[in-house]
Design a protein around this motif. Structure first.
Motif, mmCIF file in Angstrom:
data_model
loop_
_atom_site.group_PDB
_atom_site.id
_atom_site.type_symbol
_atom_site.label_atom_id
_atom_site.label_comp_id
_atom_site.label_asym_id
_atom_site.label_seq_id
_atom_site.Cartn_x
_atom_site.Cartn_y
_atom_site.Cartn_z
ATOM 1 N N SER A 53 35.440 1.120 28.436
ATOM 2 C CA SER A 53 34.836 2.162 27.598
ATOM 3 C C SER A 53 35.861 3.190 27.125
ATOM 4 O O SER A 53 35.581 3.983 26.243
ATOM 5 N N ILE A 61 38.499 2.286 23.381
ATOM 6 C CA ILE A 61 38.259 2.745 22.010
ATOM 7 C C ILE A 61 38.849 4.137 21.792
ATOM 8 O O ILE A 61 39.256 4.482 20.688
ATOM 9 N N HIS A 106 36.954 -2.876 18.092
ATOM 10 C CA HIS A 106 36.669 -4.300 18.177
ATOM 11 C C HIS A 106 35.396 -4.574 17.375
ATOM 12 O O HIS A 106 34.374 -3.948 17.616
ATOM 13 N N HIS A 157 27.229 -7.864 15.593
ATOM 14 C CA HIS A 157 26.442 -7.077 16.530
ATOM 15 C C HIS A 157 26.227 -5.655 16.007
ATOM 16 O O HIS A 157 27.147 -4.866 15.951
ATOM 17 N N ILE A 158 24.983 -5.402 15.633
ATOM 18 C CA ILE A 158 24.611 -4.060 15.171
ATOM 19 C C ILE A 158 23.390 -3.627 15.990
ATOM 20 O O ILE A 158 22.883 -4.403 16.786
ATOM 21 N N PHE A 159 22.951 -2.388 15.798
ATOM 22 C CA PHE A 159 21.737 -1.930 16.489
ATOM 23 C C PHE A 159 20.565 -2.080 15.523
ATOM 24 O O PHE A 159 20.399 -1.263 14.621
ATOM 25 N N MET A 174 26.925 5.820 16.028
ATOM 26 C CA MET A 174 27.294 5.224 17.312
ATOM 27 C C MET A 174 28.776 4.832 17.326
ATOM 28 O O MET A 174 29.405 4.837 18.377
ATOM 29 N N GLY A 175 29.310 4.504 16.165
ATOM 30 C CA GLY A 175 30.726 4.148 16.091
ATOM 31 C C GLY A 175 31.618 5.321 16.453
ATOM 32 O O GLY A 175 32.739 5.137 16.925
ATOM 33 N N TYR A 229 30.934 7.377 18.736
ATOM 34 C CA TYR A 229 30.464 7.761 20.066
ATOM 35 C C TYR A 229 31.593 8.338 20.936
ATOM 36 O O TYR A 229 31.434 9.363 21.585
ATOM 37 N N ARG A 288 31.199 0.567 11.334
ATOM 38 C CA ARG A 288 31.054 1.226 12.630
ATOM 39 C C ARG A 288 32.403 1.293 13.351
ATOM 40 O O ARG A 288 32.734 2.289 13.979
ATOM 41 N N GLU A 317 19.254 -2.433 22.631
ATOM 42 C CA GLU A 317 19.219 -3.069 21.313
ATOM 43 C C GLU A 317 20.325 -4.086 21.131
ATOM 44 O O GLU A 317 20.116 -5.153 20.582
ATOM 45 N N ASP A 318 21.519 -3.743 21.512
ATOM 46 C CA ASP A 318 22.611 -4.709 21.429
ATOM 47 C C ASP A 318 23.703 -4.322 22.406
ATOM 48 O O ASP A 318 24.490 -3.419 22.173
ATOM 49 N N ALA A 322 27.328 -4.650 20.968
ATOM 50 C CA ALA A 322 27.658 -3.578 20.026
ATOM 51 C C ALA A 322 27.853 -2.265 20.776
ATOM 52 O O ALA A 322 28.733 -1.471 20.450
ATOM 53 N N SER A 380 31.250 0.015 21.041
ATOM 54 C CA SER A 380 31.310 1.413 20.600
ATOM 55 C C SER A 380 31.877 2.322 21.685
ATOM 56 O O SER A 380 31.896 3.537 21.508
ATOM 57 N N GLY A 381 32.277 1.745 22.790
ATOM 58 C CA GLY A 381 32.887 2.546 23.846
ATOM 59 C C GLY A 381 31.895 3.102 24.843
ATOM 60 O O GLY A 381 32.185 4.070 25.542
ATOM 61 N N ILE A 382 30.705 2.483 24.909
ATOM 62 C CA ILE A 382 29.714 2.951 25.876
ATOM 63 C C ILE A 382 29.937 2.233 27.205
ATOM 64 O O ILE A 382 30.102 1.011 27.237
#
Ligand SMILES: Nc1ncnc2c1ncn2[C@@H]1O[C@H](COP(=O)(O)OP(=O)(O)O)[C@@H](O)[C@H]1O
Ligand SMILES: [Mg+2]
Lengths: 232, 334
Positions: A71, A74, A80, A86-88, A99-100, A102, A145, B198-199, B202, B206-208
């Motif tokens: 985590s 990024i 990546h 892969h999207i929400f 979210m990008g 984040y 994103r 949700e994904d 993804a 996103s760095g979660i």
């Protein structure tokens, strides 16, 4: 910018990546081509820390990625775009872009304007649920994103997969443009012809081993590459 | 600047609505409108209060996070016993009842929350249905363990727990718990967890920190399950580990699903009705699980998202709609 040395990765007893070394210099587009199952996705996932390596070195911008939390990667400005769009789906286009950012929300608004400028279609659909976008738009959203994280480098896993020839052209020209803005790119593709045509250098991966490497132009003219990947 | 003000107003309005609702209950019970049944009906309402807390907390896992937990009763049990042990230990020290109750509930909640972390870390790292399997096993282990520990009654009923909870306190504790959970779901944390649902890929890209947020949410859910259990203990004053068996977990889960995964309103209303209806038809109570199953099947056929889907009740919205019908002059004011 990115240097991978003697990387080995396995899934249980299956040894998927055998001593792979890849180098990507600042500002380059480097592509990694190879057949389905060669191990391209595995390499990208290992770089992002989503898969653990058995041995080897992964150095990005001076940082040892094997010792970095996935985590946090990024935050080092390495983004990546995963394989398979892969999207929400239940969030709007705009929320997906948010979210990008984040990991780092500084300048998020300005960066979003940049992304919208590059992808006017996303701007038109900013309030639409991402799951209702077409395949090409979803891929653009995934790239958008990644751009939201203001990366120095992007890992892209088969961005052209499942897109119509026209959209494939568009996505590759977008990659080229993104690169011109100074973002280094490691591109994974089965579409070798297109990938080589926009790349500086390339590596060919066969069942987990690098078999050919060199300037993209040379690979386009290489007999082995022509036969196996360019259908000539 | 406008949003927070509007939100504050909305919280205030909802609070006033709850005060009104509470006053109606007080009026109903104090005027003895139900005659000799007053205590009994109050009891049903108290049951509804702690069931609401348990079901809403399970919805954090099932709805917000999208994972199945089949052992929520295990956390209820940990909270119930731990809070009872705490209040027993502190009894007779001149601590006011309400304070003692709150201390006991927090202790029970923390114990359950910590247990949630211990169960969640191994189970939530892996993707797939591991959580369902692990939680079933966990709840069984807890039940068997509590049947054998001296301090939890050693398989016999643990009785003599101080009666610290009545309907009035239970009501407000329920309100606080549900409000906090609602705020959690609406917070950055809640949104992050939903994005993981949700994904997964993804979200990770996103760095979660996927595992962290999942374990955190699971621990929050376990905490509130424990608080619900503590309320149960201090209302019932006696309990036995087999109260919190697989059936109990299954009941809580069906209430979440019937109410609507992803709708806390659904959990609240679902839990309130489903926990009190069978009680009201006590002579049929053996058919309770059968009735549940039938309702569950019907809901799955006709409303797969649950009765309330993802809809949330908002008093503000309701009032706005009512006001919308009134003369337009009102609207210009804001
Ligand atoms: N999750 C997994 N578990 C086990 N084996 C896997 C997994 N993912 C990929 N593999 C194996 O690793 C090899 C490389 O796969 P992958 O990296 O997806 O290839 P590519 O992206 O080049 O198509 C394949 O043999 C594949 O079967
Ligand atoms: Mg792949």
């Amino acid at each position: 910018m990115l240097e991978i040395k003697e990387l080995n990765v396995s899934y249980g007893a299956v040894h998927a990546i055998h001593g792979v070394s890849i180098k990507v210099n600042d500002g380059e587009i480097v592509s990694l081509i190879g057949a389905n199952g060669a191990g391209k996705t595995t390499i990208l996932r290992t770089i992002s820390g989503l898969k653990k390596a058995d041995s080897g070195e992964i150095i990005f911008d001076g940082a040892d990625l094997r010792k970095t939390e996935p985590s946090k990667i990024i935050s080092l400005k390495l983004a990546h775009v995963p394989e398979g769009r892969h999207i929400f789906p239940d969030m709007t286009v705009e929320e997906n872009l948010e979210m990008g950012a984040y990991a780092d929300a500084t300048n998020a608004e300005a960066v979003m304007e940049d992304v919208y400028e590059r992808f006017p279609r996303l701007k038109e659909r900013r309030k639409q649920l991402a799951g209702t976008l077409s395949g090409g738009e979803q891929q653009m959203l995934a790239v958008g994103r990644a751009l939201m994280a203001q990366p120095k480098m992007i890992l892209m896993d088969e961005p052209s997969m499942g897109l119509s020839p026209l959209l494939v052209k568009e996505i590759f020209s977008i990659i080229k443009e993104v690169n011109k803005k100074g973002i280094t790119i490691l591109l994974v593709e089965q579409n070798a012809k297109m990938a080589l045509s926009i790349s500086d250098r390339a590596y060919v991966l066969e069942t987990g081993k690098i078999t050919i490497e060199g300037p993209a132009q040379d690979l386009l003219n290489d007999e082995r590459v022509k036969k196996a990947y360019l259908g000539q | 600047m406008k949003m927070p003000k509007k939100m504050k107003l909305s919280y205030l309005l909802n609070f006033l609505g709850l005060v009104l609702l509470f006053s109606i209950f007080v009026l109903m019970f104090e005027s003895k409108i139900f005659g000799t049944s007053t205590t009994y009906i109050k009891g049903i309402f108290t049951t509804a209060c702690y069931t609401i807390i348990m079901v809403t907390s399970l919805n954090l896992v099932v709805g917000c996070m999208g994972e199945f937990s089949l052992g929520h009763a295990g956390f209820v049990s940990v909270g119930a016993y731990f809070s009872a042990i705490t209040s027993n230990a502190l009894a007779g020290r001149g601590i006011p009842d309400l304070l003692l109750l709150i201390i006991a509930l927090i202790a029970g909640g923390l114990a359950a929350g910590l247990t949630g972390i211990l169960v969640g870390i191994p189970a939530l790292r892996l993707r797939g249905d591991y959580l369902a399997i692990v939680t079933v096993a966990f709840a069984e282990i807890i039940r068997v363990a509590f049947c054998n520990f001296e301090i939890t009654g050693g398989g016999k009923t643990m009785s003599g727990i101080a009666k610290l909870a009545d309907f009035y306190w239970a009501f407000w504790i329920m309100v606080i718990c549900v409000t906090v959970m609602f705020m959690y779901v609406r917070s950055r944390y809640g949104r992050t967890v939903k994005s993981i649902r949700e994904d997964y890929i993804a979200a990770a890209a996103s760095g979660i920190n996927v595992t962290y947020y999942k374990v955190l949410t699971f621990a929050v859910a376990a905490f509130f399950a424990g608080v619900g259990g503590g309320l149960y203990a201090h209302y019932m004053t006696a309990m036995i580990p087999t109260n919190f068996n697989f059936n109990y977990s299954a009941e809580l889960l069906s209430e979440v699903i019937i109410g609507g995964t992803g709708s806390l309103t659904g959990s609240v209303i679902g839990a309130a009705f489903l926990s009190s209806l069978p009680e009201l038809m006590r002579q049929f109570s053996t058919y309770r699980m059968l009735a549940y199953s039938i309702v569950l099947v019907l809901v799955m056929i006709f409303r797969p998202g649950g009765i309330f889907g993802t809809w949330e009740f908002s008093l503000t919205r309701l009032l706005e709609r009512v006001a919308g019908k009134a003369p337009k002059a009102q609207k210009g004011g804001e």
